[in-house]
Design a protein around this motif. Structure first.
Motif, PDB file in Angstrom:
ATOM      1  N   GLU A   1       0.822  -1.193   0.000  1.00 59.57           N
ATOM      2  CA  GLU A   1       0.000   0.000   0.000  1.00 59.57           C
ATOM      3  C   GLU A   1       0.865   1.254   0.000  1.00 59.57           C
TER       4      GLU A   1
ATOM      5  N   HIS B   1      -2.230  19.014   0.125  1.00 52.19           N
ATOM      6  CA  HIS B   1      -3.570  19.200   0.652  1.00 52.19           C
ATOM      7  C   HIS B   1      -3.738  20.628   1.141  1.00 52.19           C
TER       8      HIS B   1
ATOM      9  N   ARG C   1      -2.774   9.115   3.581  1.00 55.04           N
ATOM     10  CA  ARG C   1      -2.900   9.162   2.125  1.00 55.04           C
ATOM     11  C   ARG C   1      -4.233   9.755   1.683  1.00 55.04           C
ATOM     12  N   TYR C   2      -5.280   9.577   2.478  1.00 52.73           N
ATOM     13  CA  TYR C   2      -6.595  10.080   2.114  1.00 52.73           C
ATOM     14  C   TYR C   2      -6.813  11.530   2.520  1.00 52.73           C
ATOM     15  N   ASP C   3      -5.833  12.133   3.143  1.00 54.20           N
ATOM     16  CA  ASP C   3      -5.914  13.536   3.528  1.00 54.20           C
ATOM     17  C   ASP C   3      -5.513  14.469   2.395  1.00 54.20           C
TER      18      ASP C   3
ATOM     19  N   ASN D   1      -5.302  16.085  -1.447  1.00 51.94           N
ATOM     20  CA  ASN D   1      -6.209  16.414  -2.538  1.00 51.94           C
ATOM     21  C   ASN D   1      -5.614  16.183  -3.916  1.00 51.94           C
TER      22      ASN D   1
ATOM     23  N   TRP E   1      -2.158  14.799  -6.389  1.00 48.40           N
ATOM     24  CA  TRP E   1      -1.048  13.862  -6.459  1.00 48.40           C
ATOM     25  C   TRP E   1      -0.291  13.989  -7.769  1.00 48.40           C
TER      26      TRP E   1
END
Length: 126
Positions: free
Chosen positions: A44, A99, A110-112, A114, A116
């Motif tokens: 991951e 972000h 990783r989900y924080d 916006n 990439w």
């Protein structure tokens, strides 16, 4: 259109160094915390380092602490990751991320993030 473009990856021997760069366009760089993540085959995406928009606070994952340094140059819309004492387990695709925040903080999940980049490959030989 927001764009993050990484560069500086390549092949290095264990114990060597690389400096990754991330060029950012299309956003108000001053208001974005920046981070570096990495993803190895079959694993991951994991957090590596982050820096607040002022550049005064930095955060690192335990495996890289003391070896990697994140920095940013807001005048140039650039973020960097200096990697020293590289180990074979550091091999991965390294991704730059951003972000938005109204506060001088940086997230580490990783989900924080916006936005990439596409990533740059780092290979470490032993």
């Amino acid at each position: 259109q927001v764009q993050l473009v990484e560069s500086g990856g390549g092949l290095v021997q264990a114990g060597g160094s690389l400096r990754l760069s991330c060029a950012v366009s299309g956003l108000i760089f001053r208001r974005y915390a920046m981070g570096w993540f990495r993803q190895a085959p079959g694993k991951e995406r994991e957090f590596v380092a982050a820096i607040t928009w002022s550049g005064t606070r930095t955060y690192y994952s335990d495996p890289v602490k003391g070896r990697f340094t994140i920095s940013r140059d807001n005048a140039k819309n650039m973020v960097y990751l200096q990697m020293n004492s590289l180990k074979p387990e550091d091999a991965a695709v390294y991704l730059c991320a951003a972000h938005y925040t109204d506060y001088d903080v940086a997230r580490t999940g990783r989900y924080d993030y916006n936005y990439w980049g596409q990533g740059t490959q780092v290979t470490v030989s032993s």
